[in-house]
Write an enzyme that holds these catalytic residues in place. Structure first.
Site, PDB file in Angstrom:
ATOM      1  N   GLU A   1       1.102  -1.296   0.156  1.00 34.44           N
ATOM      2  CA  GLU A   1      -0.153   0.011  -0.034  1.00 34.44           C
ATOM      3  C   GLU A   1       0.724   1.301   0.048  1.00 34.44           C
ATOM      4  O   GLU A   1       0.598   2.102   0.898  1.00 34.44           O
ATOM      5  CB  GLU A   1      -0.874   0.046   1.306  1.00 34.44           C
ATOM      6  CG  GLU A   1      -2.100  -0.978   1.165  1.00 34.44           C
ATOM      7  CD  GLU A   1      -3.129  -1.161   2.120  1.00 34.44           C
ATOM      8  OE1 GLU A   1      -2.895  -0.261   3.191  1.00 34.44           O
ATOM      9  OE2 GLU A   1      -4.124  -1.423   1.942  1.00 34.44           O
TER      10      GLU A   1
ATOM     11  N   GLU B   1      -6.622  -8.400  -0.468  1.00 34.22           N
ATOM     12  CA  GLU B   1      -7.028  -8.247   1.013  1.00 34.22           C
ATOM     13  C   GLU B   1      -8.585  -7.921   1.419  1.00 34.22           C
ATOM     14  O   GLU B   1      -9.058  -7.268   0.519  1.00 34.22           O
ATOM     15  CB  GLU B   1      -6.332  -7.239   2.000  1.00 34.22           C
ATOM     16  CG  GLU B   1      -4.723  -7.170   2.121  1.00 34.22           C
ATOM     17  CD  GLU B   1      -4.061  -6.309   2.708  1.00 34.22           C
ATOM     18  OE1 GLU B   1      -4.968  -5.683   3.746  1.00 34.22           O
ATOM     19  OE2 GLU B   1      -2.915  -6.286   2.726  1.00 34.22           O
TER      20      GLU B   1
HETATM   21  C1  GAL Z   1      -4.243  -2.847   4.514  1.00 31.60           C
HETATM   22  C2  GAL Z   1      -2.899  -3.450   4.946  1.00 31.60           C
HETATM   23  C3  GAL Z   1      -2.695  -4.627   6.014  1.00 31.60           C
HETATM   24  C4  GAL Z   1      -3.575  -4.221   7.246  1.00 31.60           C
HETATM   25  C5  GAL Z   1      -4.867  -4.086   6.919  1.00 31.60           C
HETATM   26  C6  GAL Z   1      -5.837  -3.764   8.056  1.00 31.60           C
HETATM   27  O1  GAL Z   1      -4.248  -1.610   4.550  1.00 31.60           O
HETATM   28  O2  GAL Z   1      -2.112  -3.761   3.738  1.00 31.60           O
HETATM   29  O3  GAL Z   1      -1.316  -4.807   6.064  1.00 31.60           O
HETATM   30  O4  GAL Z   1      -2.754  -3.306   7.990  1.00 31.60           O
HETATM   31  O5  GAL Z   1      -4.871  -2.789   5.972  1.00 31.60           O
HETATM   32  O6  GAL Z   1      -7.208  -3.369   7.533  1.00 31.60           O
END
Ligand code: GAL
Length: 656
Positions: free
Chosen positions: A122, A286
């Protein structure tokens, strides 16, 4: 490993934040612990999405090389900590991050677990340090050549800003051009010099991209056949993802909607991510299995919602469904972030069971849907620098939010279950019948010509108020709004009125257009337009410009161009888009109730229809005697199909 297997996990992203562990000091690397993990997952038939770990540099590095720490927009030198807390123009950062990526590639080049690379995490930093200032000047030299050209591009004679030497150029921050808080009535980031700020955004987007590219090239030279990605964030304003996408082998992104996010907005972000690479499938890198930790209210995903939203991603082009996080951490800020394996540590939880059920279903689907494509006849134009420019603008209204405008028009198609591609302004438009460009404020070189060709050849083009105003440097195109779009639209916008939030005007239809008849509310901005060849389909109902056109239609070549001169209520937009779709013969693949989403993917001669019931009640859908197989139940489906609350069907059909 046994829990992963039970849950049907076949890929894990490791090690995202382990730089300090992989490189405990400048000359010492320790990969043995990672060898063990990768061997273990390979032995268990699981793949690695191998991360380069470079999103958070070790503390020793920040201590030894303080230049690596960024300076924020308020001019404060940051201290070590948090993450993505490095200056993107730091030579030290670039050297060390590239070196680590190279070492990882050399070590795991032939590892059986290696499936895809995940660079950084990110990316998103803006920095204002002296080194960035220096690099900004170099970036400007490459772009504009001479200092005179910079003065011209930024209109530097305004407020006596003319510069005579490159080192007189300083990054725009809260210490000079920019500010936060209320300035001239603007409670948000503002800038006194849009041209400078726009170029700084472009430069910052490019700066982090250079970091990414350094790692990319190091890895590519060793593992040329392994795809490389970095996880993007949907409608993330700071970086121009269309530009980034050119350097990603596959798009991946992190989907974290709020519980009350409209499903159309989630769908739009998926479509935008798919659009970055012209419709190629992407990775859902994710999503949380249950709740987040960083929103104001981190509600649990209700039973069925994780599954439903996972299939929504697939329906819009995802070829992976991945989670953050697999096991809940027990310290620091993400300990209350949802996980496959909760703090209790076993599989007897609601969340685990739902994930395992999904895992089973995805396994059963196998590769049937993978690499299938979405076929859209309608597109929405989206541009990052247009977004920046619209919201950097000092006037006419602080209420104008670019993404909200995009969402309104997207929703109109979404509610009809008409597939949409999200495209950049210079995209090839020839495959579309309808292109909508809400608030196309900035018209960069070549864009008007692109639209011109599209309409001339029979396309239907729609744009809205505050469009066609400036060039890529936010300089107004003189000679009347909407500038280069004036001829295509057949109108001239003489003035732009801004209404306070409690003021409204109305759109009065001159005669019915589809289901549109009578009056509709509109507000925020009202362009006062004159016809120059177009027809007025509706006029303003109030104020001194009552009777002036607010909705126009212009025949241009074989096509039509429409202008919506104000910000209408959603109901108007829905009916207008419905009318255009009807005229172009674009319709939903199925008739469904409100709250039911339908989306299709195609591969070879197969059609996959995803039916997603976002409602909390059961719905029935008439399949019109077509013969399908529901891939999630492996049962034949024809006549009617019923879907319970939050349930999903994927109907497969052979095309002739
Ligand atoms: C994303 C990130 C992850 C974790 C997640 C929590 O932005 O890539 O490492 O922090 O958010 O929601």
């Amino acid at each position: 490993m046994s829990l992963f297997k039970q849950a049907g996990i076949n890929i894990v992203t490791v090690p995202v934040f382990s730089w300090a562990k992989l490189q405990p000091s400048e000359d010492v690397f320790d990969f043995e612990w990672l060898d063990k993990i990768l061997d273990l997952i390979a032995d268990n038939g699981i793949y690695a999405c191998l991360a380069t770990s470079t999103a958070a540099q070790p503390a020793w590095m920040s201590k030894k090389y303080p230049e690596i720490l960024p300076v924020d927009i308020e001019g404060r030198k940051r201290k070590h900590g948090s993450r993505v807390n490095f200056c993107p123009n730091s030579r030290v950062y670039r050297k060390f991050s590239t070196e680590l990526a190279k070492k990882l590639a050399e070590r795991y080049e032939n590892h059986p677990a290696l499936l895809v690379w995940h660079i950084g995490n990110e990316y998103g930093t803006y920095c204002y340090c002296d080194n960035c200032a220096e690099e900004f000047r170099t970036w400007l030299k490459d772009r504009y050549g001479t200092i005179e050209e910079v003065n011209k591009r930024w209109n530097m004679s305004f407020w006596g800003h003319t510069v005579y030497d490159w080192d007189e150029i300083v990054p725009p921050s809260y210490l000079n051009e920019m500010g936060k808080g209320v300035f001239l009535g603007y409670p948000r980031d503002y800038t006194c010099f849009q041209g400078i700020s726009l170029d700084y955004n472009r430069f910052m987007s490019d700066s982090s991209l250079e970091c990414y590219k350094g790692e990319y090239e190091a890895i590519k030279s060793i593992t040329p056949d392994i795809p490389i990605t970095t996880n993007l964030m949907g409608t993330f304003k700071p970086f121009d993802y269309f530009k980034w996408a050119e350097h990603l082998d596959i798009i991946s992104w992190d989907n974290y909607p709020a519980m009350n996010d409209q499903t159309s907005n989630i769908a739009m972000r998926h479509d935008l991510m798919r659009g970055l690479k012209d419709g190629l499938p992407f990775m859902l890198m994710e999503q949380t299995p249950s709740q987040q930790n960083w929103q104001p209210y981190n509600s649990l995903k209700r039973p069925g919602v994780m599954r439903l939203w996972s299939y929504q991603a697939v329906a819009h082009g995802a070829d992976t469904v991945m989670f953050f996080q697999l096991r809940r951490s027990f310290g620091a800020s993400e300990k209350y972030h949802g996980a496959l394996i909760e703090h209790v540590g076993h599989e007897n939880t609601r969340v685990f069971k739902e994930c395992a059920q999904l895992g089973k279903e995805l396994k059963a689907l196998g590769d049937r849907i993978l690499d299938s494509r979405i076929r859209s006849k309608a597109a929405i134009m989206f541009g990052w620098d247009n977004w920046w420019a619209v919201e950097f603008s000092s006037g006419p209204s602080r209420e104008l939010k670019y993404v909200e405008q995009i969402e309104k028009y997207y929703k109109a198609f979404y509610d009809l279950n008409v597939p949409i591609d999200m495209v950049k302004p210079d995209a090839d438009l020839s495959k579309y019948d309808i292109v909508v460009a809400p608030v196309l404020y900035m018209v960069k070189a070549g864009v008007a010509e692109n639209i011109h060709q599209f309409v001339k050849n029979g396309g239907t083009f729609v744009t809205t108020f505050f469009s066609g105003i400036v060039n890529e440097n936010d300089l107004v195109k003189l000679g009347g709004y909407p500038g280069e779009l004036r001829k295509i639209l057949g109108i001239w916008a003489e003035e732009i009125d801004a209404l306070t939030p409690d003021m409204k005007n109305s759109i009065v239809m001159k005669e019915p257009v589809g289901n549109l008849q009578g009056g509709y509310s509109c507000g925020m901005l009202c362009d006062l337009i004159h016809l120059e060849g177009a027809n007025a389909l509706a006029v303003y109902g109030k104020d001194f410009y009552a009777g002036m056109p607010v909705l126009t239609e212009n025949s241009f070549g074989k096509g039509k161009a429409y202008y919506i001169a104000s910000d209408p209520e959603q109901g108007f937009i829905n009916e207008f888009i419905k009318y255009l779709c009807y005229k172009k013969g674009i319709s939903s693949p199925m008739m469904v109730d409100e709250g039911v989403e339908v989306s299709q993917r195609f591969k070879d001669k197969r059609e996959f229809t995803f039916i997603l019931n976002h409602n909390n009640f059961e719905v029935s859908i008439d399949l019109k005697n077509m013969k399908y197989t529901n891939l999630l139940t492996e049962k034949a489906a024809e006549k009617m199909i019923s879907l319970g609350p939050k349930d999903v069907a994927i109907l497969e059909r052979m095309l002739e």
